[in-house]
Design a protein around this motif. Structure first.
Motif, PDB file in Angstrom:
ATOM      1  N   MET A 190       0.835  -1.175   0.000  1.00 29.51           N
ATOM      2  CA  MET A 190       0.000   0.000   0.000  1.00 29.51           C
ATOM      3  C   MET A 190       0.887   1.248   0.000  1.00 29.51           C
ATOM      4  O   MET A 190       1.819   1.366   0.779  1.00 29.51           O
ATOM      5  CB  MET A 190      -0.914   0.007   1.225  1.00 29.51           C
ATOM      6  N   THR A 191       0.608   2.187  -0.878  1.00 30.35           N
ATOM      7  CA  THR A 191       1.385   3.408  -0.993  1.00 30.35           C
ATOM      8  C   THR A 191       1.135   4.319   0.194  1.00 30.35           C
ATOM      9  O   THR A 191       0.000   4.543   0.602  1.00 30.35           O
ATOM     10  CB  THR A 191       1.020   4.153  -2.292  1.00 30.35           C
ATOM     11  N   LYS A 192       2.209   4.818   0.739  1.00 28.39           N
ATOM     12  CA  LYS A 192       2.134   5.785   1.838  1.00 28.39           C
ATOM     13  C   LYS A 192       2.415   7.171   1.279  1.00 28.39           C
ATOM     14  O   LYS A 192       3.173   7.330   0.323  1.00 28.39           O
ATOM     15  CB  LYS A 192       3.170   5.457   2.916  1.00 28.39           C
ATOM     16  N   ARG A 193       1.799   8.177   1.905  1.00 28.58           N
ATOM     17  CA  ARG A 193       1.990   9.568   1.497  1.00 28.58           C
ATOM     18  C   ARG A 193       2.643  10.327   2.640  1.00 28.58           C
ATOM     19  O   ARG A 193       2.126  10.347   3.758  1.00 28.58           O
ATOM     20  CB  ARG A 193       0.655  10.198   1.145  1.00 28.58           C
ATOM     21  N   LEU A 194       3.772  10.956   2.319  1.00 31.17           N
ATOM     22  CA  LEU A 194       4.520  11.741   3.303  1.00 31.17           C
ATOM     23  C   LEU A 194       4.457  13.209   2.919  1.00 31.17           C
ATOM     24  O   LEU A 194       4.797  13.578   1.791  1.00 31.17           O
ATOM     25  CB  LEU A 194       5.984  11.295   3.338  1.00 31.17           C
ATOM     26  N   VAL A 230      14.075  11.719   4.868  1.00 34.21           N
ATOM     27  CA  VAL A 230      13.183  11.263   3.802  1.00 34.21           C
ATOM     28  C   VAL A 230      13.796  10.071   3.070  1.00 34.21           C
ATOM     29  O   VAL A 230      13.109   9.094   2.775  1.00 34.21           O
ATOM     30  CB  VAL A 230      12.842  12.419   2.824  1.00 34.21           C
ATOM     31  N   ASP A 231      15.099  10.112   2.809  1.00 27.97           N
ATOM     32  CA  ASP A 231      15.782   8.974   2.177  1.00 27.97           C
ATOM     33  C   ASP A 231      15.632   7.703   3.013  1.00 27.97           C
ATOM     34  O   ASP A 231      15.391   6.620   2.478  1.00 27.97           O
ATOM     35  CB  ASP A 231      17.268   9.263   1.974  1.00 27.97           C
ATOM     36  N   ALA A 232      15.764   7.838   4.326  1.00 24.39           N
ATOM     37  CA  ALA A 232      15.639   6.678   5.209  1.00 24.39           C
ATOM     38  C   ALA A 232      14.226   6.113   5.193  1.00 24.39           C
ATOM     39  O   ALA A 232      14.031   4.891   5.178  1.00 24.39           O
ATOM     40  CB  ALA A 232      16.048   7.055   6.632  1.00 24.39           C
ATOM     41  N   VAL A 233      13.240   6.991   5.183  1.00 27.13           N
ATOM     42  CA  VAL A 233      11.854   6.530   5.132  1.00 27.13           C
ATOM     43  C   VAL A 233      11.574   5.867   3.782  1.00 27.13           C
ATOM     44  O   VAL A 233      10.918   4.827   3.705  1.00 27.13           O
ATOM     45  CB  VAL A 233      10.865   7.691   5.413  1.00 27.13           C
ATOM     46  N   ARG A 234      12.105   6.451   2.708  1.00 29.99           N
ATOM     47  CA  ARG A 234      11.918   5.859   1.369  1.00 29.99           C
ATOM     48  C   ARG A 234      12.601   4.495   1.255  1.00 29.99           C
ATOM     49  O   ARG A 234      12.129   3.638   0.511  1.00 29.99           O
ATOM     50  CB  ARG A 234      12.477   6.784   0.293  1.00 29.99           C
ATOM     51  N   ALA A 235      13.681   4.288   1.971  1.00 32.97           N
ATOM     52  CA  ALA A 235      14.338   2.981   1.953  1.00 32.97           C
ATOM     53  C   ALA A 235      13.405   1.919   2.539  1.00 32.97           C
ATOM     54  O   ALA A 235      13.405   0.771   2.094  1.00 32.97           O
ATOM     55  CB  ALA A 235      15.648   3.031   2.738  1.00 32.97           C
ATOM     56  N   ARG A 236      12.606   2.317   3.491  1.00 33.59           N
ATOM     57  CA  ARG A 236      11.648   1.390   4.102  1.00 33.59           C
ATOM     58  C   ARG A 236      10.403   1.206   3.229  1.00 33.59           C
ATOM     59  O   ARG A 236       9.845   0.129   3.163  1.00 33.59           O
ATOM     60  CB  ARG A 236      11.257   1.904   5.480  1.00 33.59           C
ATOM     61  N   TRP A 237       9.953   2.300   2.607  1.00 28.40           N
ATOM     62  CA  TRP A 237       8.773   2.272   1.736  1.00 28.40           C
ATOM     63  C   TRP A 237       9.154   2.867   0.375  1.00 28.40           C
ATOM     64  O   TRP A 237       8.941   4.061   0.128  1.00 28.40           O
ATOM     65  CB  TRP A 237       7.622   3.077   2.345  1.00 28.40           C
ATOM     66  N   PRO A 238       9.699   2.069  -0.528  1.00 32.17           N
ATOM     67  CA  PRO A 238      10.184   2.579  -1.810  1.00 32.17           C
ATOM     68  C   PRO A 238       9.125   3.275  -2.662  1.00 32.17           C
ATOM     69  O   PRO A 238       9.455   4.137  -3.480  1.00 32.17           O
ATOM     70  CB  PRO A 238      10.708   1.337  -2.528  1.00 32.17           C
ATOM     71  N   PRO A 262      -2.195  13.063   4.094  1.00 32.91           N
ATOM     72  CA  PRO A 262      -0.948  12.302   4.225  1.00 32.91           C
ATOM     73  C   PRO A 262      -1.062  11.242   5.315  1.00 32.91           C
ATOM     74  O   PRO A 262      -1.828  11.387   6.264  1.00 32.91           O
ATOM     75  CB  PRO A 262       0.067  13.375   4.608  1.00 32.91           C
ATOM     76  N   ASP A 263      -0.268  10.176   5.137  1.00 35.84           N
ATOM     77  CA  ASP A 263      -0.170   9.150   6.185  1.00 35.84           C
ATOM     78  C   ASP A 263       0.829   9.570   7.248  1.00 35.84           C
ATOM     79  O   ASP A 263       0.727   9.173   8.405  1.00 35.84           O
ATOM     80  CB  ASP A 263       0.275   7.822   5.569  1.00 35.84           C
ATOM     81  N   LEU A 264       1.829  10.340   6.822  1.00 36.93           N
ATOM     82  CA  LEU A 264       2.911  10.778   7.693  1.00 36.93           C
ATOM     83  C   LEU A 264       3.174  12.256   7.446  1.00 36.93           C
ATOM     84  O   LEU A 264       3.048  12.735   6.320  1.00 36.93           O
ATOM     85  CB  LEU A 264       4.196   9.986   7.380  1.00 36.93           C
ATOM     86  N   VAL A 265       3.576  12.964   8.499  1.00 38.14           N
ATOM     87  CA  VAL A 265       3.940  14.377   8.372  1.00 38.14           C
ATOM     88  C   VAL A 265       5.285  14.561   9.056  1.00 38.14           C
ATOM     89  O   VAL A 265       5.513  14.061  10.156  1.00 38.14           O
ATOM     90  CB  VAL A 265       2.891  15.301   9.031  1.00 38.14           C
ATOM     91  N   LEU A 266       6.175  15.288   8.383  1.00 36.41           N
ATOM     92  CA  LEU A 266       7.502  15.604   8.925  1.00 36.41           C
ATOM     93  C   LEU A 266       7.706  17.096   8.775  1.00 36.41           C
ATOM     94  O   LEU A 266       7.543  17.643   7.684  1.00 36.41           O
ATOM     95  CB  LEU A 266       8.579  14.841   8.148  1.00 36.41           C
ATOM     96  N   ALA A 267       8.033  17.785   9.866  1.00 36.09           N
ATOM     97  CA  ALA A 267       8.304  19.218   9.813  1.00 36.09           C
ATOM     98  C   ALA A 267       9.677  19.490  10.389  1.00 36.09           C
ATOM     99  O   ALA A 267      10.036  18.927  11.428  1.00 36.09           O
ATOM    100  CB  ALA A 267       7.247  19.994  10.587  1.00 36.09           C
ATOM    101  N   ASN A 268      10.437  20.322   9.696  1.00 37.42           N
ATOM    102  CA  ASN A 268      11.733  20.754  10.183  1.00 37.42           C
ATOM    103  C   ASN A 268      11.693  22.261  10.332  1.00 37.42           C
ATOM    104  O   ASN A 268      11.935  22.993   9.380  1.00 37.42           O
ATOM    105  CB  ASN A 268      12.850  20.319   9.229  1.00 37.42           C
TER     106      ASN A 268
END
Length: 116
Positions: free
Chosen positions: A1-5, A24-32, A106-112
């Motif tokens: 299932m596709t995840k949206r970040l 983001v690269d690390a998360v993409r490694a888990r969910w390509p 989104p399924d996930l949210v990341l803020a810097n």
């Protein structure tokens, strides 16, 4: 299932984008097949140098950052005025952003550092 970040990154220099891209690269490694949407006022060219494609870009500022006269000198009065203006209609900004987030779903949210 596709995840949206959904990623919101401060446009105050390129350091936030550099830091965030590693996460983001690390998360993409888990969910390509991760779908990535970036929210920032940074220019697309800069983002292309940090973030692997594909990603969607929503050009917006979720924070003021610091207005700079040089790499080391903050324009204090201008920055204070920008923060006052940014917060003058804070409730409306939050309501609009909440509606935007609901539409993006989104399924996930990341803020810097982008606190809106």
């Amino acid at each position: 299932m596709t995840k949206r970040l959904l990623v919101s990154t401060s446009a105050h220099g390129f350091g936030h984008a550099a830091q965030t891209s590693v996460v983001v690269d690390a998360v993409r490694a888990r969910w390509p097949d991760l779908e990535v949407t970036l929210r920032t006022a940074l220019p697309r060219q800069a983002l292309d140098s940090f973030f692997a494609p594909p990603f969607e870009l929503i050009e917006t500022a979720d924070d003021v950052g610091m207005l700079m006269a040089s790499p080391l000198e903050v324009r204090v009065d201008a920055t204070a005025a920008a923060y006052r203006a940014f917060h003058a209609d804070w409730d409306r900004r939050v309501d609009e952003d909440a509606a935007r987030l609901a539409r993006l779903a989104p399924d996930l949210v990341l803020a810097n550092a982008s606190y809106l």
